[in-house]
Design a protein around this motif. Structure first.
Motif, PDB file in Angstrom:
ATOM      1  N   MET A  73      38.495  15.727  50.697  1.00 16.66           N
ATOM      2  CA  MET A  73      39.007  15.930  51.999  1.00 16.66           C
ATOM      3  C   MET A  73      39.555  17.234  52.200  1.00 16.66           C
ATOM      4  O   MET A  73      40.537  17.798  51.671  1.00 16.66           O
ATOM      5  CB  MET A  73      40.134  14.835  52.129  1.00 16.66           C
ATOM      6  CG  MET A  73      39.899  13.282  52.168  1.00 16.66           C
ATOM      7  SD  MET A  73      41.189  12.393  52.396  1.00 16.66           S
ATOM      8  CE  MET A  73      42.138  12.465  50.613  1.00 16.66           C
ATOM      9  N   VAL A  84      47.962  13.280  53.915  1.00 15.25           N
ATOM     10  CA  VAL A  84      46.801  13.122  53.279  1.00 15.25           C
ATOM     11  C   VAL A  84      47.144  13.582  51.818  1.00 15.25           C
ATOM     12  O   VAL A  84      46.465  12.861  50.803  1.00 15.25           O
ATOM     13  CB  VAL A  84      45.777  14.256  53.778  1.00 15.25           C
ATOM     14  CG1 VAL A  84      44.826  14.510  52.659  1.00 15.25           C
ATOM     15  CG2 VAL A  84      45.307  14.079  55.179  1.00 15.25           C
ATOM     16  N   SER A  88      46.432  11.159  48.602  1.00 15.00           N
ATOM     17  CA  SER A  88      45.717  11.511  47.456  1.00 15.00           C
ATOM     18  C   SER A  88      46.597  11.723  46.206  1.00 15.00           C
ATOM     19  O   SER A  88      46.142  11.374  45.037  1.00 15.00           O
ATOM     20  CB  SER A  88      45.029  12.789  47.767  1.00 15.00           C
ATOM     21  OG  SER A  88      45.861  13.840  47.836  1.00 15.00           O
ATOM     22  N   ALA A 120      41.979  16.508  47.800  1.00 14.79           N
ATOM     23  CA  ALA A 120      42.255  17.047  49.180  1.00 14.79           C
ATOM     24  C   ALA A 120      43.069  18.413  48.906  1.00 14.79           C
ATOM     25  O   ALA A 120      43.499  18.886  48.142  1.00 14.79           O
ATOM     26  CB  ALA A 120      43.438  15.976  49.774  1.00 14.79           C
ATOM     27  N   VAL A 243      43.888   9.584  59.945  1.00 12.65           N
ATOM     28  CA  VAL A 243      44.052   9.707  58.624  1.00 12.65           C
ATOM     29  C   VAL A 243      44.474   8.513  57.938  1.00 12.65           C
ATOM     30  O   VAL A 243      43.882   8.225  56.811  1.00 12.65           O
ATOM     31  CB  VAL A 243      45.064  10.783  58.522  1.00 12.65           C
ATOM     32  CG1 VAL A 243      45.623  10.955  56.957  1.00 12.65           C
ATOM     33  CG2 VAL A 243      44.514  12.147  58.679  1.00 12.65           C
ATOM     34  N   SER A 247      42.665   6.736  54.750  1.00 11.41           N
ATOM     35  CA  SER A 247      43.568   6.160  53.562  1.00 11.41           C
ATOM     36  C   SER A 247      43.147   4.611  53.044  1.00 11.41           C
ATOM     37  O   SER A 247      42.858   4.501  51.948  1.00 11.41           O
ATOM     38  CB  SER A 247      44.958   6.512  53.658  1.00 11.41           C
ATOM     39  OG  SER A 247      45.144   7.968  54.274  1.00 11.41           O
TER      40      SER A 247
END
Length: 339
Positions: A73, A84, A88, A120, A243, A247
């Motif tokens: 990402m 994010v 992650s 990410a 986002v 996820s």
């Protein structure tokens, strides 16, 4: 079987009519109604081709993720990095965030026998992005989280004034007016409210400090698009507002226990809400959000924030931005796209 005279006459008439229509179209003298029909057909074909690249969350995106063994990402500054990273980090458990552009890459790679399936990172240089495009494998999926430049700039300015400025200064953690701590100098700090002159806002913005100068368009250079064309990576562009949806899809495969979690630390964490007001030259103060909205039409040009646009291939960026905007779920598969 021989054709009768009437059949031959019909064929000849059809060919003649087709030739006449071809001449009319070529010289742009086709009757308006027919021109509209042809244009509509062309537009429908283009729209259909674009929609073929749109990925639905429930099927297209999930299937693409299931067919790969590694997900990257990527994002530029002031794209939802906190959410994010929060996802992650938790999904990867003990694995740290990967910094593609730094020498620590090998340390991350060798930190444990098992390597993280989801990575990410912010990208700050087009060279790093190009290197990533050139070296990804066929079973790797790269998802580029995109935020329109005007929205990104507004967020960056607000972040500088609020987080690096008001919240830090009002809490006594920073000395204002210092580059190392808080570059913002406020006219007045009243509890949780901070007041700053608009001339100072413009001055700080022109310096492109912190994330203001970290434009996503600087990553998408002509060389970047050339690399995408040459190497054909599995690449998806996505709307930054999606986002949470991304996820959930990733969690469904890699960490099911996290499906449905809201990975927005600023929403989940209770904190004092510091407010920033901009004092205009007409001596009245307005919330920074209102000031940015009012100035948005001229802000980027006045600050010269897009001064390096010639090497960004902006026309190509606009092309896929329009395609992305037409995707209902906000995911666009650009593998093999002719930019």
């Amino acid at each position: 079987m021989a054709l009768e005279g009437g059949q031959i006459s019909n064929i000849v008439n059809f060919i003649a009519l087709a030739c006449v229509l071809a001449v009319l179209v070529r010289h742009n003298i086709l009757p308006h109604k027919n021109r509209v029909n042809l244009a509509t057909a062309d537009n429908d074909a283009i729209e259909s081709k674009q929609n073929d690249r749109c990925l639905s969350i429930d099927s297209g995106l999930s299937e693409l993720i299931d067919s790969t063994n590694q997900v990257f990402m990527l994002k530029s500054p002031r794209v939802p990095g906190s959410s994010v990273k929060a996802f992650s980090d938790e999904c990867r458990d003990e694995f740290p965030e990967l910094a593609f552009q730094y020498p620590e890459l090998s340390e991350h790679l060798l930190a444990d026998y098992e390597t993280p399936k989801i990575l990410a990172s912010h990208f700050l240089s087009p060279d790093h992005l190009i290197n990533h495009i050139e070296t990804t494998t066929k079973d790797t999926l790269t998802i580029y989280v995109h935020r329109p430049e005007t929205s990104r700039i507004h967020s960056a300015i607000k972040f500088l004034l609020s987080n690096r400025g008001c919240r830090c200064v009002a809490s006594g953690l920073c000395q204002q007016g210092t580059r190392e701590q808080s570059p913002v100098t406020f006219e007045k700090v009243d509890g949780l409210d901070c007041y700053v002159n608009e001339d100072h806002v413009l001055e700080l913005s022109k310096l492109k400090q912190n994330e203001i100068g970290g434009s996503g368009e600087k990553l998408l250079t002509c060389d970047t698009y050339d690399a995408i064309q040459r190497y054909g990576p599995n690449l998806v562009f996505m709307d930054y507002k999606k986002v949470t949806n991304l996820s959930d899809v990733l969690a469904g495969r890699y960490c099911p226990e996290l499906v449905g979690n809201n990975y927005n630390p600023r929403r989940n964490k209770e904190q004092e809400r510091h407010r920033v007001f901009v004092t205009t030259n007409s001596t009245h103060s307005v919330p920074v959000e209102e000031w940015l909205k009012t100035k948005s039409r001229l802000l980027e040009s006045a600050l010269g924030l897009d001064e390096k646009a010639p090497f960004t291939c902006r026309a190509k960026t606009k092309k896929w931005e329009e395609m992305l905007n037409s995707c209902e779920d906000g995911f666009l598969n650009v593998k093999g796209l002719d930019f």
